[in-house]
Design a protein around this motif. Structure first.
Motif, PDB file in Angstrom:
ATOM      1  N   VAL B 477       0.812  -1.212   0.000  1.00 46.10           N
ATOM      2  CA  VAL B 477       0.000   0.000   0.000  1.00 46.10           C
ATOM      3  C   VAL B 477       0.853   1.273   0.000  1.00 46.10           C
ATOM      4  CG1 VAL B 477      -1.602   1.331   1.420  1.00 46.10           C
ATOM      5  CG2 VAL B 477      -1.996  -1.112   1.057  1.00 46.10           C
ATOM      6  N   ALA B 478       1.844   1.289   0.883  1.00 48.34           N
ATOM      7  CA  ALA B 478       2.658   2.500   1.004  1.00 48.34           C
ATOM      8  C   ALA B 478       3.468   2.743  -0.262  1.00 48.34           C
ATOM      9  CB  ALA B 478       3.573   2.384   2.217  1.00 48.34           C
ATOM     10  N   THR B 479       3.826   1.657  -0.939  1.00 48.36           N
ATOM     11  CA  THR B 479       4.636   1.788  -2.150  1.00 48.36           C
ATOM     12  C   THR B 479       3.806   2.315  -3.312  1.00 48.36           C
ATOM     13  OG1 THR B 479       5.920  -0.098  -1.399  1.00 48.36           O
ATOM     14  CG2 THR B 479       6.160   0.518  -3.713  1.00 48.36           C
ATOM     15  N   VAL B 480       2.582   1.826  -3.396  1.00 50.13           N
ATOM     16  CA  VAL B 480       1.756   2.124  -4.561  1.00 50.13           C
ATOM     17  C   VAL B 480       1.030   3.466  -4.427  1.00 50.13           C
ATOM     18  CG1 VAL B 480      -0.343   1.390  -5.733  1.00 50.13           C
ATOM     19  CG2 VAL B 480       1.486  -0.264  -5.276  1.00 50.13           C
ATOM     20  N   ILE B 481       0.556   3.750  -3.226  1.00 49.00           N
ATOM     21  CA  ILE B 481      -0.267   4.955  -3.061  1.00 49.00           C
ATOM     22  C   ILE B 481       0.636   6.169  -2.844  1.00 49.00           C
ATOM     23  CG2 ILE B 481      -2.101   6.040  -1.724  1.00 49.00           C
ATOM     24  CD1 ILE B 481      -3.242   3.364  -1.122  1.00 49.00           C
TER      25      ILE B 481
END
Lengths: 247, 604
Positions: B477-481
């Motif tokens: 999540v943190a990587t993509v968003i």
């Protein structure tokens, strides 16, 4: 990141590295209940794994990211040099973000969260043994972008939050963990899936120097906070995440 | 008592000073009297007693019926008036003491001896108040101490009724010189005594500082010590609002605009002062903080509430303010004030207040240090718990789940398979929950990490409504968003959760944020009943403001009841956000639950 597919022999030989014996037992249970897999060796420490994997030359090594004497990432990077035929999967109980980061840094073919549902463990091992990568290149691109984003919310987190006491000193929310040019360069090569030796050849550096850079990157990018750092913190009685120093 | 002996002859030799009163005596007797008076005056150390002795001795030496010592204040008037020879009843009848007008004032204006045959004949005389006994002969001489005129000795009515002589004047001038020395000694003595007291107070405070857990009590003790040692009427410790610090070298409008709050107050009106806030700009405290030095004011303006509390008729008393200088800048100020009309603060008072202000600043720094230590301890503890959860709990659960999974795959009986499968599912869910806890334990609350932001948004949106939300994150999540997408996702979550909380009578809300390399999905599921509102809408309706890929949505939307429609209006906004990113937003509902699904494509 796929490597040329090698003929998949059955059963697929697997090596397990996890410091929890109970986890290794569970993994053996599960893998051996399928015909297609055979666990050829196990280790509880990074040192033991590094000793045994080259001789056993398993098709797949399942490496726990966090070990008492090191990290699965370092083991993975070493294994790529000493046992090029072995594909690695990083096994971790942290979340997807950290796992993805760990796998990319390790140059692994993928990661597995310590949970049963979701990506099937056996399928993942079989997929990796066939020479495929479980990591979507688009995600790697995003990961790199996130790391490079200057004020971005990369895994590095140097923000010291300081509750404002009565006129207490307010520390500026500065990020000191920006990467140097050399570190950026090495990070890019890591993401391309190059081994330490290949990176060393490319940049005219000793393999050992590359290794040091990788450790430094891991610490700098805060992976340390969740993995080795836990050990570091216990040993040094300090909060390593705020330091960004190498364990 | 002295009066009664006034007619007794003066015996010669060494005798108490008082016994010469009533006769003027021979020159030799008078010299002896002067010596005795000198001894008497210098043998006392406390200033009030010294002054009293000076008056008594002077009356004897001058052979006067009345004697007085007027102490000159900062305003040039008489601040004190110590008198001798007047009947207490008469003093009471007159009502007030002289302030230094008329002939008394003449000696103040021009510090030279004045000798008069009759006070009333002098052009400077302003007459006597009602009830004042008649006075005729007058002698006034200045008393100097440390090179300054401290006050004047006044005499009226020689005992034998004659005028004061030049001999009288010489004797009194000689005595005034000794009196000046005695006064100086008394002042030095007083100062050293205060210094001692102040050192003791400092030592006590230092001890307090080193004792943990005293908290703000230290500041109260410091304020008390300043109040006592500076002989003040009110002392406050004032700090900038919201814990701001005035950094070193800050000047100009910024520092000027800071508001100060009284946080500790001792003395007059202390209870009313605590919590008062005021503009630092024109105040004494503000000036002290900006200039980083102690500031004195003799008649301060009304800007400082501390000073207003001791003011009378709009005019304040003497006041000073000392900055509390810490490592990172000026943290606040100590404001000290005396009642209107009191004597001003001396340099020794200022020095003392400055030193105690240093103590107060140190106390604050130490408290900060302790708070930091405690925070670190809490963090370490949280890390330890997270580590234990990770190292022991998750590993065991995972191992057990692996074994169960293996057993399930070997089991021939489908019922057993199902049971084992459900157990594995439960264990997986537990691992997920623990993983979320580990994240929460390790991530600082104000982290810019997308995971932390989502956690915060979800718990904030459902705070205080008795619904315990669960948040499940799938994928990196943190990587993509990225921050831009995160802005959208949090807006969607807030809107969706607000709707759930407002319109759905639900007991559980599950939030799922899942990412792949291509898209992000936000799913908010609540267990609120599908039948909403009074008109009882049909169950099993699907609403969407979007129309793509749906042939009967408009139809269904028509049948939706009103509360659902209301939710739809909020949905329009969500849908446009989704569309903007090539995604969609749908709301489905049945008897069991209502699910809002929002998707968006990731930018390539």
């Amino acid at each position: 990141m796929d490597r040329p597919a090698e003929p998949v022999t059955t059963p697929i030989t697997v090596f397990l590295l996890d410091d929890h014996e109970i986890v290794r037992r569970g993994l053996v249970d599960l893998l051996e209940s399928h015909d297609g897999f055979r666990v050829v060796g196990e280790a509880g420490t990074a040192a033991e794994a590094l000793r045994r994997i080259p001789t056993l030359a398993p098709q797949v090594a399942l490496l726990d990211a966090r070990l008492p004497d090191g990290s699965g990432i370092d083991v993975c990077r070493d294994v790529q040099v000493t046992s090029p035929g072995t594909r690695c999967l990083i096994l971790t109980s942290y979340d997807d973000d950290d796992a993805l980061f760990a796998a990319v840094m390790a140059g692994a073919s993928g990661y597995l969260l310590k949970q049963i549902r979701g990506t099937s463990l056996t399928e993942a091992v079989a997929h990796v043994a066939a020479g495929h990568s479980l990591i979507d290149p688009a995600l790697v691109e995003r990961l790199l972008e996130r790391i490079r984003r200057p004020q971005g919310d990369g895994p590095a987190n140097g923000t010291g939050t300081h509750a404002p006491g009565r006129g207490g000193p307010a520390r500026p929310g500065s990020r000191t963990d920006t990467l140097t040019d050399r570190e950026q360069e090495i990070l890019t090569l890591i993401a391309e899936g190059l081994t330490n030796r290949q990176i060393g050849e490319r940049l005219h550096l000793a393999e050992k120097t590359v290794k040091n850079y990788v450790s430094g990157l891991l610490a700098k990018l805060g992976f340390a906070r969740r993995t080795q750092a836990a050990v570091y913190g216990a040993q040094h009685g300090a909060e390593p995440a705020e330091r960004g120093e190498r364990p | 008592m002295v009066e009664r002996r006034s007619s007794s002859p003066s015996p010669s030799g060494s005798h108490p000073v008082g016994s010469v009163v009533g006769s003027v005596g021979s020159a030799e007797d008078r010299l002896r009297g002067l010596l005795a008076a000198n001894r008497s005056v210098v043998s006392e150390l406390a200033l009030p007693a010294v002054l009293r002795r000076i008056v008594e001795a002077a009356r004897t030496v001058a052979g006067a019926r009345y004697a007085a010592l007027g102490v000159i204040g900062v305003d040039g008037r008489l601040e004190q008036f110590i008198h001798s020879g007047m009947d207490p009843d008469v003093v009471e009848r007159i009502g007030h003491l002289p302030t230094g007008r008329g002939v008394l004032g003449a000696v103040i204006e021009e510090p030279e001896p004045i000798r008069l045959h009759a006070i009333s004949d002098d052009p400077r005389s302003v007459g006597f108040p009602a009830g004042h006994p008649p006075m005729h002969g007058f002698l006034g001489v200045p008393v100097r101490s440390r090179g300054e005129v401290f006050g004047n000795l006044y005499f009226a009515d020689r005992l034998d009724g004659s005028d004061f002589t030049s001999d009288d004047e010489d004797l009194v001038v000689a005595l005034a010189a000794s009196a000046g020395v005695a006064i100086e000694n008394a002042r030095l003595y007083e100062e050293s005594r205060r210094r001692q007291e102040w050192l003791r107070a400092s030592a006590e405070i230092s001890r307090d500082l080193l004792r943990p857990g005293l908290g703000d009590d230290v500041l109260v003790r410091i304020a008390d010590a300043v109040l006592r040692l500076a002989d003040a009427d009110v002392v406050t410790l004032d700090f900038p609002e919201h814990g701001a610090v005035v950094p070193a070298g800050t000047d100009g409008p910024l520092a000027y605009a800071v508001r100060l709050v009284v946080e500790v107050a001792r003395g007059l009106g202390a209870n009313d002062l605590v919590g008062t806030s005021y503009r630092s700009g024109p105040s004494l405290a503000g000036t002290a903080m900006r200039e980083r030095r102690a500031v004195l004011a003799e008649t301060p303006g009304p800007a400082d509430p501390t000073l207003a509390s001791v003011a009378e008729d709009g005019s304040g008393g003497p006041a000073m303010a000392c900055p509390l200088v810490g490592e990172a800048g000026v943290r606040g100020a100590v404001v000290v004030a005396r009642r209107a009309g009191s004597r001003p603060f001396t340099p020794a008072d200022v020095e003392m207040a400055e030193q105690l202000a240093t103590h107060a600043a140190l106390a604050l720094e130490l408290a900060d240090g302790r708070a930091d230590e405690e925070r670190v301890a809490v963090l370490e503890d949280r890390h330890r718990i997270a580590r234990d959860l990770h190292d022991h709990v998750i590993q065991r659960i995972f191992a057990t789940a692996l074994t169960l999974q293996a057993a399930s795959e070997r089991a021939a009986d489908t019922a057993v398979r199902g049971t084992l499968g459900r157990a594995v599912e439960d264990l997986d869910e537990t691992i997920r929950t623990i993983r979320a806890s580990i994240f929460e334990l390790q991530e600082p609350p104000s982290s810019p990490d997308a995971r932390a932001v989502l956690l915060e948004v979800v718990s904030a949106a459902t705070a205080g409504v008795g619904v315990e939300p669960t948040l499940r994150l799938e994928g990196p999540v943190a990587t993509v968003i990225d921050p831009v997408l995160l802005h959208d996702v949090t807006a969607v979550l807030r809107e969706a959760l607000t709707n759930v909380v407002k319109h759905a009578r639900c007991t559980a809300v599950n939030v799922r944020v899942a990412v792949t390399a291509e898209e992000v999905t936000v799913e908010v599921t609540d267990d609120g009943p599908a039948t909403r509102g009074h008109d009882g809408g049909p169950s099993g309706s699907t609403g969407s403001t979007g129309s793509t890929g749906s042939t009967d949505r408009a139809d269904r939307a028509d049948r939706a009841d009103r509360p659902l429609e209301r939710r739809h209006r909020g949905l329009a906004n969500l849908t446009s956000r989704a569309r903007h990113r090539g995604g969609d937003c749908t709301l489905t509902t049945d008897e069991r639950e209502t699910v809002l699904t929002w998707t968006a494509l990731l930018s390539p």
